[in-house]
Design a protein around this motif. Structure first.
Motif, short mmCIF file in Angstrom:
data_model
loop_
_atom_site.label_atom_id
_atom_site.label_comp_id
_atom_site.label_asym_id
_atom_site.label_seq_id
_atom_site.Cartn_x
_atom_site.Cartn_y
_atom_site.Cartn_z
N GLU A 1 0.50 -1.11 -0.10
CA GLU A 1 -0.07 -0.38 0.46
C GLU A 1 0.61 1.25 0.04
OE1 GLU A 1 -2.23 -0.23 3.22
OE2 GLU A 1 -3.69 -2.30 2.53
N ILE A 2 0.91 2.23 -0.65
CA ILE A 2 1.51 3.14 -0.69
C ILE A 2 0.32 4.38 -0.81
CG2 ILE A 2 1.74 2.75 -3.11
CD1 ILE A 2 4.33 4.58 -3.12
N ASN A 3 0.30 5.44 -0.25
CA ASN A 3 -0.40 7.01 -0.26
C ASN A 3 0.55 8.13 -0.55
OD1 ASN A 3 -1.06 9.42 -0.14
ND2 ASN A 3 -2.22 9.07 1.92
N LEU A 4 0.90 8.36 -1.86
CA LEU A 4 1.26 9.95 -2.56
C LEU A 4 1.66 10.71 -1.50
CD1 LEU A 4 1.49 9.17 -6.62
CD2 LEU A 4 2.83 7.60 -4.92
N ASP A 5 0.85 10.94 -0.84
CA ASP A 5 0.62 12.64 -0.84
C ASP A 5 0.68 12.62 1.47
OD1 ASP A 5 0.27 14.23 -2.69
OD2 ASP A 5 -1.32 13.15 -2.73
N GLY A 6 1.67 11.51 1.95
CA GLY A 6 1.86 10.56 2.67
C GLY A 6 3.04 11.85 3.56
N THR A 7 3.27 11.29 4.40
CA THR A 7 4.65 12.32 5.45
C THR A 7 6.06 10.90 5.37
OG1 THR A 7 3.68 10.90 7.98
CG2 THR A 7 2.66 13.62 6.50
N GLY A 8 6.09 9.85 4.95
CA GLY A 8 7.18 8.90 4.74
C GLY A 8 6.86 8.03 5.81
N THR A 9 5.19 7.70 6.59
CA THR A 9 5.25 6.57 7.36
C THR A 9 6.19 5.24 6.83
OG1 THR A 9 4.15 7.63 8.92
CG2 THR A 9 3.91 5.66 9.26
N VAL A 10 6.61 4.07 7.32
CA VAL A 10 6.92 3.33 6.28
C VAL A 10 6.72 1.75 7.82
CG1 VAL A 10 8.71 1.98 5.61
CG2 VAL A 10 8.68 4.45 5.57
N ASP A 11 5.91 1.12 7.06
CA ASP A 11 5.68 -0.45 8.08
C ASP A 11 6.63 -1.27 6.94
OD1 ASP A 11 5.58 -2.41 10.16
OD2 ASP A 11 3.28 -1.71 9.24
N VAL A 12 7.07 -2.19 6.92
CA VAL A 12 7.90 -2.40 6.02
C VAL A 12 8.53 -4.41 6.72
CG1 VAL A 12 9.86 -3.28 3.97
CG2 VAL A 12 8.64 -0.90 4.11
N ALA A 13 8.42 -5.40 6.06
CA ALA A 13 8.75 -6.85 6.64
C ALA A 13 8.60 -7.48 5.08
CB ALA A 13 7.26 -7.28 7.45
N THR A 14 9.70 -7.62 4.26
CA THR A 14 9.82 -8.75 3.75
C THR A 14 10.71 -9.67 3.99
OG1 THR A 14 12.36 -8.46 2.60
CG2 THR A 14 10.11 -7.07 1.99
N GLY A 15 11.22 -9.75 5.39
CA GLY A 15 12.58 -10.89 5.62
C GLY A 15 13.13 -10.83 4.92
N VAL A 16 13.70 -9.86 4.36
CA VAL A 16 15.06 -10.05 3.42
C VAL A 16 15.31 -8.20 4.49
CG1 VAL A 16 16.78 -9.43 1.74
CG2 VAL A 16 14.89 -10.99 2.03
#
Length: 197
Positions: free
Chosen positions: A19-34
């Protein structure tokens, strides 16, 4: 106008939700295992000021290739979706970002036509951490471009440390995508003589 994209991709090898919001504030929640790839996606969100959520479960018992590839494809599709009809965007942008001894120069056209030009120093460590093959950087960009349908030129004229060489590319990509996708108050329509992108 909400500029949000969401893409789910499920295969026998991976399950991905982006999910991506182009007009966000740079809040990131990422988990790929790499781990290193997560670090790069974090750079993309934070320096692009995109709110970015990525959840990937992949066949890491084989290697990280499918996980990274499918995540990049889903990210490109979500980005394209978030752009919508591209009405009012800046469209073209470039950014140069140094990281210590390394420099990345990125130019982007949100053209609707996928094309990648990529160059980086050849003599660098083959791996970053236990599971990031440095040849994957080009493949990440290829996969992203194919689904985002953008023209992307990435050039690293010099660098020595593999971590720095890759990271400055993601930071410069983030900035270029941010600038290109911003709304131009002087351009209310589609920024193309064709009338469509």
């Amino acid at each position: 106008m909400s500029r949000v994209g969401r893409e789910e991709r499920t295969t026998k090898e991976t399950s991905v939700v982006v999910e991506i919001n182009l007009d966000g504030t740079g809040t990131v929640d990422v988990a790929t295992g790499v781990g290193f790839f997560d670090h790069m996606l974090d750079q993309l969100g934070r320096h692009g000021l995109f709110d970015l959520s990525v959840k990937t479960e992949g066949d890491l018992h084989i290697d990280s290739h499918h996980t990274i590839e499918d995540t990049s494809l889903a990210l490109g599709a979500a980005f394209r979706q978030a752009l919508g009809d591209k009405r009012g965007i800046v469209r073209f942008a470039d950014a140069s970002v140094p990281l210590d001894e390394s420099l990345a120069q990125v130019t982007v056209d949100l053209s609707g036509r996928p094309y990648l030009v990529h160059s980086e120093p050849q003599a660098m460590a083959p791996m970053i951490g236990p599971d990031y093959d440095t040849t994957m950087t080009r493949h990440i960009l290829e996969s992203f471009v194919a689904q985002a349908q953008i023209a992307l030129h990435v050039h690293v004229p010099y660098g020595r440390n593999a971590h720095h060489i890759v990271e400055c590319q993601f930071k410069a990509l983030a900035r270029a995508l941010r600038y290109a996708s911003e709304i131009d108050p002087r351009q209310p329509g589609i920024p193309s003589t064709k009338g469509a992108l």
